[in-house]
Design a protein around this motif. Structure first.
Motif, PDB file in Angstrom:
ATOM      1  N   LYS A 102      16.819  -6.770  69.534  1.00 62.31           N
ATOM      2  CA  LYS A 102      16.783  -7.674  70.679  1.00 62.31           C
ATOM      3  C   LYS A 102      17.716  -7.247  71.807  1.00 62.31           C
ATOM      4  N   GLU A 103      18.730  -6.427  71.517  1.00 67.33           N
ATOM      5  CA  GLU A 103      19.600  -5.927  72.575  1.00 67.33           C
ATOM      6  C   GLU A 103      18.842  -5.077  73.594  1.00 67.33           C
ATOM      7  N   HIS A 104      17.672  -4.551  73.205  1.00 67.18           N
ATOM      8  CA  HIS A 104      16.880  -3.732  74.111  1.00 67.18           C
ATOM      9  C   HIS A 104      15.872  -4.553  74.928  1.00 67.18           C
ATOM     10  N   TYR A 105      15.662  -5.808  74.591  1.00 77.71           N
ATOM     11  CA  TYR A 105      14.645  -6.602  75.271  1.00 77.71           C
ATOM     12  C   TYR A 105      14.836  -6.662  76.786  1.00 77.71           C
ATOM     13  N   PRO A 106      16.058  -6.934  77.292  1.00 76.98           N
ATOM     14  CA  PRO A 106      16.213  -7.031  78.751  1.00 76.98           C
ATOM     15  C   PRO A 106      15.858  -5.735  79.474  1.00 76.98           C
ATOM     16  N   LEU A 109      11.387  -5.377  78.186  1.00 83.95           N
ATOM     17  CA  LEU A 109      10.366  -6.408  77.933  1.00 83.95           C
ATOM     18  C   LEU A 109      10.503  -7.605  78.863  1.00 83.95           C
ATOM     19  N   GLY A 110      10.773  -7.328  80.131  1.00 80.29           N
ATOM     20  CA  GLY A 110      11.064  -8.408  81.064  1.00 80.29           C
ATOM     21  C   GLY A 110      10.019  -9.503  81.126  1.00 80.29           C
ATOM     22  N   TYR A 111       8.765  -9.150  81.406  1.00 79.64           N
ATOM     23  CA  TYR A 111       7.725 -10.167  81.554  1.00 79.64           C
ATOM     24  C   TYR A 111       7.290 -10.747  80.205  1.00 79.64           C
ATOM     25  N   ALA A 112       7.470  -9.999  79.138  1.00 77.50           N
ATOM     26  CA  ALA A 112       7.204 -10.578  77.819  1.00 77.50           C
ATOM     27  C   ALA A 112       8.211 -11.683  77.522  1.00 77.50           C
ATOM     28  N   GLY A 113       9.456 -11.464  77.933  1.00 72.18           N
ATOM     29  CA  GLY A 113      10.462 -12.507  77.784  1.00 72.18           C
ATOM     30  C   GLY A 113      10.125 -13.733  78.612  1.00 72.18           C
ATOM     31  N   TRP A 114       9.657 -13.496  79.831  1.00 67.66           N
ATOM     32  CA  TRP A 114       9.233 -14.617  80.696  1.00 67.66           C
ATOM     33  C   TRP A 114       8.108 -15.407  80.030  1.00 67.66           C
ATOM     34  N   TYR A 115       7.085 -14.701  79.524  1.00 68.28           N
ATOM     35  CA  TYR A 115       5.938 -15.394  78.946  1.00 68.28           C
ATOM     36  C   TYR A 115       6.316 -16.130  77.666  1.00 68.28           C
ATOM     37  N   ASN A 116       7.231 -15.576  76.917  1.00 67.34           N
ATOM     38  CA  ASN A 116       7.661 -16.213  75.670  1.00 67.34           C
ATOM     39  C   ASN A 116       8.846 -17.146  75.922  1.00 67.34           C
ATOM     40  N   ASN A 118      10.954 -17.593  78.414  1.00 71.36           N
ATOM     41  CA  ASN A 118      12.220 -17.080  78.967  1.00 71.36           C
ATOM     42  C   ASN A 118      13.279 -16.893  77.881  1.00 71.36           C
ATOM     43  N   SER A 119      12.878 -16.250  76.810  1.00 71.56           N
ATOM     44  CA  SER A 119      13.786 -16.079  75.674  1.00 71.56           C
ATOM     45  C   SER A 119      13.562 -14.716  75.037  1.00 71.56           C
ATOM     46  N   VAL A 120      14.378 -14.427  74.034  1.00 71.16           N
ATOM     47  CA  VAL A 120      14.174 -13.229  73.209  1.00 71.16           C
ATOM     48  C   VAL A 120      13.773 -13.656  71.795  1.00 71.16           C
ATOM     49  N   ASP A 121      13.317 -14.883  71.671  1.00 73.27           N
ATOM     50  CA  ASP A 121      12.965 -15.427  70.351  1.00 73.27           C
ATOM     51  C   ASP A 121      11.535 -15.085  69.970  1.00 73.27           C
ATOM     52  N   PHE A 122      11.237 -13.800  70.023  1.00 76.62           N
ATOM     53  CA  PHE A 122       9.926 -13.321  69.567  1.00 76.62           C
ATOM     54  C   PHE A 122      10.118 -11.900  69.041  1.00 76.62           C
ATOM     55  N   PRO A 123       9.383 -11.512  68.018  1.00 72.21           N
ATOM     56  CA  PRO A 123       9.527 -10.158  67.459  1.00 72.21           C
ATOM     57  C   PRO A 123       8.730  -9.131  68.260  1.00 72.21           C
ATOM     58  N   THR A 124       9.171  -7.882  68.192  1.00 74.44           N
ATOM     59  CA  THR A 124       8.469  -6.787  68.864  1.00 74.44           C
ATOM     60  C   THR A 124       8.529  -5.551  67.977  1.00 74.44           C
ATOM     61  N   LEU A 125       7.420  -4.819  67.946  1.00 72.55           N
ATOM     62  CA  LEU A 125       7.352  -3.542  67.240  1.00 72.55           C
ATOM     63  C   LEU A 125       7.104  -2.426  68.243  1.00 72.55           C
ATOM     64  N   GLN A 126       7.760  -1.303  68.043  1.00 69.45           N
ATOM     65  CA  GLN A 126       7.509  -0.117  68.852  1.00 69.45           C
ATOM     66  C   GLN A 126       6.513   0.777  68.131  1.00 69.45           C
ATOM     67  N   THR A 157      21.909   0.383  69.735  1.00 70.34           N
ATOM     68  CA  THR A 157      22.230  -0.777  70.572  1.00 70.34           C
ATOM     69  C   THR A 157      23.631  -0.662  71.157  1.00 70.34           C
ATOM     70  N   GLU A 158      24.494   0.118  70.513  1.00 73.35           N
ATOM     71  CA  GLU A 158      25.858   0.294  71.006  1.00 73.35           C
ATOM     72  C   GLU A 158      25.991   1.540  71.882  1.00 73.35           C
ATOM     73  N   PHE A 159      24.888   2.308  72.023  1.00 70.69           N
ATOM     74  CA  PHE A 159      24.887   3.520  72.849  1.00 70.69           C
ATOM     75  C   PHE A 159      23.476   3.680  73.404  1.00 70.69           C
ATOM     76  N   LYS A 160      23.230   3.124  74.596  1.00 67.24           N
ATOM     77  CA  LYS A 160      21.881   3.096  75.149  1.00 67.24           C
ATOM     78  C   LYS A 160      21.531   4.330  75.976  1.00 67.24           C
TER      79      LYS A 160
END
Length: 245
Positions: A102-106, A109-116, A118-126, A157-160
């Motif tokens: 989730k540290e990578h979401y911002p 996954l900007g518009y996915a966060g908006w649609y869900n 305005n949160s990061v409370d959804f799972p994502t697979l790469q 997540t600690e080294f982007k």
């Protein structure tokens, strides 16, 4: 401001229209010359209770085809899981799915966060793709020419930063002795500079590993995406970075 609002409004309208008609919208972000291109789904979580999907490094047509292929399988009731080779996406080569932290979401996954909501409370697979020999980025034999094009979002997540952790970067003794980094430059030739002053004493220049500076100040991860020729400036640690070309 109004132009940005109208642009954003048009995008969100298109997202809602595509989800209503196709149960998914695919957003694509082109490369800026430094960060790789990528595309991601919007709608899979709310429509099918399946993680959203993101794919990094391929062209828009391939990205759309792979995500739509996955959506068709999800619509049939299939679910994708980590650590499994799936053969029905690329010609004679498998893909795998890895969890996105989730540290990578911002960052991705900007518009996915908006649609869900305005949160990061959804799972994502790469969707991870291999090199021509079928090796994935986490395998030692993976073709290093492709590594930069497909950062893995289940880690780091600690080294982007996209470069290697041991990349040599420029700084000064002031920074190494504890002065805060307030000026960052990503040169046209790819070199990075991290300074506490706008006009540092270059006679005091040092070369250190990029990871060493990020460990000293994790907020440097906030400007990992800085393009070639851009600089970032802030007044103090914790304040917002201002980006300049």
């Amino acid at each position: 401001m109004s132009e940005h609002y109208e642009h954003d409004k048009q995008i969100t309208t298109n997202i809602l229209k595509d989800i209503e008609e196709h149960r998914v919208h695919i957003a694509f972000v082109e490369s800026d010359g430094y960060c790789p291109r990528f595309g991601y789904s919007i709608g899979l979580y709310k429509e099918f209770n399946h993680p959203e999907l993101i794919l990094i490094g391929l062209d828009p047509e391939s990205t759309g085809a792979l995500i739509n292929n996955a959506k068709d399988e999800i619509e049939k009731g299939n679910r994708f899981i980590e650590g499994v080779n799936y053969m029905d996406f690329l010609v004679e080569l498998p893909v795998q799915f890895v969890n996105v932290e989730k540290e990578h979401y911002p960052d991705y996954l900007g518009y996915a966060g908006w649609y869900n909501d305005n949160s990061v409370d959804f799972p994502t697979l790469q969707i991870a793709w291999p090199d021509r020999e079928g090796k994935f980025p986490w395998e030692q034999e993976f073709n290093q020419n492709f590594k930069f094009k497909q950062p893995l979002l289940d880690r780091n997540t600690e080294f982007k930063f996209l470069e290697k952790r041991n990349l040599g970067v420029f700084t000064t003794s002031d920074v190494l002795n504890g002065e805060p980094i307030k000026f960052v430059y990503h040169n046209e030739d790819g070199d990075w500079q991290f300074h506490s002053k706008q006009e540092p004493n270059l006679d005091d220049a040092k070369i250190v590993c990029l990871e060493e500076l990020v460990k000293k100040d994790p907020t440097l991860n906030e400007i990992y995406y800085l393009n070639y020729g851009e600089s970032a400036v802030r007044n103090s640690i914790g304040e917002k970075w201002n980006i300049f070309e």
